[in-house]
Design a protein around this motif. Structure first.
Motif, PDB file in Angstrom:
ATOM      1  N   TYR A  47     -21.318 -27.048  -0.352  1.00 16.66           N
ATOM      2  CA  TYR A  47     -20.537 -27.838   0.604  1.00 16.66           C
ATOM      3  C   TYR A  47     -20.679 -29.331   0.336  1.00 16.66           C
ATOM      4  O   TYR A  47     -19.681 -30.066   0.262  1.00 16.66           O
ATOM      5  CB  TYR A  47     -20.979 -27.511   2.032  1.00 16.66           C
ATOM      6  N   CYS A  48     -21.924 -29.794   0.172  1.00 15.65           N
ATOM      7  CA  CYS A  48     -22.153 -31.228  -0.025  1.00 15.65           C
ATOM      8  C   CYS A  48     -21.638 -31.708  -1.380  1.00 15.65           C
ATOM      9  O   CYS A  48     -21.252 -32.874  -1.523  1.00 15.65           O
ATOM     10  CB  CYS A  48     -23.635 -31.550   0.148  1.00 15.65           C
ATOM     11  N   ASN A  87     -15.585 -37.830  -1.526  1.00 15.87           N
ATOM     12  CA  ASN A  87     -16.064 -39.180  -1.225  1.00 15.87           C
ATOM     13  C   ASN A  87     -15.904 -40.085  -2.447  1.00 15.87           C
ATOM     14  O   ASN A  87     -15.504 -41.252  -2.346  1.00 15.87           O
ATOM     15  CB  ASN A  87     -17.523 -39.111  -0.790  1.00 15.87           C
ATOM     16  N   ALA A 137     -21.029 -34.585   7.409  1.00 19.82           N
ATOM     17  CA  ALA A 137     -21.660 -33.692   6.436  1.00 19.82           C
ATOM     18  C   ALA A 137     -23.099 -33.367   6.823  1.00 19.82           C
ATOM     19  O   ALA A 137     -23.561 -32.228   6.655  1.00 19.82           O
ATOM     20  CB  ALA A 137     -21.620 -34.324   5.046  1.00 19.82           C
ATOM     21  N   ILE A 190     -17.964 -39.830   6.837  1.00 20.05           N
ATOM     22  CA  ILE A 190     -18.154 -38.697   5.924  1.00 20.05           C
ATOM     23  C   ILE A 190     -19.598 -38.218   5.970  1.00 20.05           C
ATOM     24  O   ILE A 190     -19.878 -37.018   6.065  1.00 20.05           O
ATOM     25  CB  ILE A 190     -17.766 -39.097   4.486  1.00 20.05           C
ATOM     26  N   VAL A 238     -18.116 -32.411  -0.646  1.00 15.15           N
ATOM     27  CA  VAL A 238     -18.019 -33.647   0.135  1.00 15.15           C
ATOM     28  C   VAL A 238     -18.171 -34.863  -0.773  1.00 15.15           C
ATOM     29  O   VAL A 238     -17.402 -35.837  -0.667  1.00 15.15           O
ATOM     30  CB  VAL A 238     -19.093 -33.674   1.244  1.00 15.15           C
TER      31      VAL A 238
END
Length: 272
Positions: free
Chosen positions: A240-241, A248, A225, A221, A244
């Motif tokens: 975006y993060c 996660n 990323a 992941i 993520v």
């Protein structure tokens, strides 16, 4: 998985040795300075693809036999194709595309890749170092993008190396073709650490072991990323993060890792 050791007598372009969850790939063409010939490109491409799909592999180390890490493209092999009907155009285009695809295979590989640089890395060899996620160099290692000296500007090596270095440092290497030593390469950001050659393998093994002890899902992941967000505008990267990290957080390994931290115990990763 049972550990496997490479045969020193093997004539394969790439030797493979798995120790625990670390896969060690060794370029085995010292006589040609481990140049990126057709067979080497194919071997590397296949190896990174297979390792990316192998659940028993958590970390990959890319090493080389001999005094040179990688001399870049196999110029003698390429020059033979100037006799082709098109002067070599189709062949050159194919080799460049295959090399770029191999480099992207490293970036897209879900496993961290560490370059173990024991000697000189030139042109596409320097590109190879820059493409790996981490790079540890021996104190006698050297680096250059010398294409300008032979009338062939290092344009594709520039893509990877310029994403490691500051602009003026990169242009200096490209325009002069001069060799930089390992300490300078570290200062430029091309390598993470410089160590005495006799300790190179020890340091590499330590790095690989430390990284391999993490959740393989989390490593996958995180690596994906990292490369995805690099060229995004700041707000887009945060958005975006954030997505993520949300996904996660819902993973079993994240739940296990956080609980283990709170309970002051070692986590037990499942890769889920």
């Amino acid at each position: 998985m049972t550990d496997t050791a490479p045969s020193l007598a093997s004539d394969a372009p790439l030797l493979r040795e798995q120790i625990g969850t670390t896969l060690r790939l060794t370029m085995n063409r010292a006589r040609s300075r481990n140049a990126l010939s057709e067979e080497m490109l194919d071997a590397l491409t296949e190896a990174f693809k297979e390792a990316g799909e192998d659940k028993s592999v958590h970390v990959i180390v890319l090493a080389a036999d001999g005094d040179v890490f990688c001399a870049g493209h196999h110029l003698k092999e390429m020059t033979l194709h100037r006799a082709d009907e098109d002067g070599g155009r189709a062949y050159f285009a194919d080799i460049m595309a295959r090399c770029s695809a191999m480099m992207m295979g490293i970036v897209k590989c879900p496993k961290p890749v560490i370059a173990e640089v024991q000697g000189m890395a030139t042109a596409a060899g320097c590109q190879l170092v820059a493409t790996c996620d981490l790079a540890i160099a021996a104190d006698q290692a050297e680096f250059c993008t010398p294409g300008v000296n032979i009338g062939l500007f290092c344009s594709t090596p520039m893509v990877a190396v310029s994403r490691n270095l500051q602009r003026k440092q990169m242009m200096e290497m490209l325009l002069t073709g001069e060799i930089i030593d390992a300490i300078t390469a570290k200062g430029y950001g091309l390598v993470n650490r410089v160590v005495p050659k006799q300790y190179l393998r020890t340091v590499i093994d330590k790095y690989a072991s430390e990284i391999a002890s993490k959740s393989p899902l989390t490593l996958k992941i995180g690596k994906e990323a990292f490369y995805n967000q690099l060229d995004m505008p700041l707000q887009e990267a945060y958005d975006y993060c954030s997505q993520v990290m949300t996904e996660n957080m819902l993973a079993r390994d994240a739940e296990e890792g956080i609980n283990a931290f709170i309970q002051k115990r070692q986590p037990e990763w499942t890769g889920e």
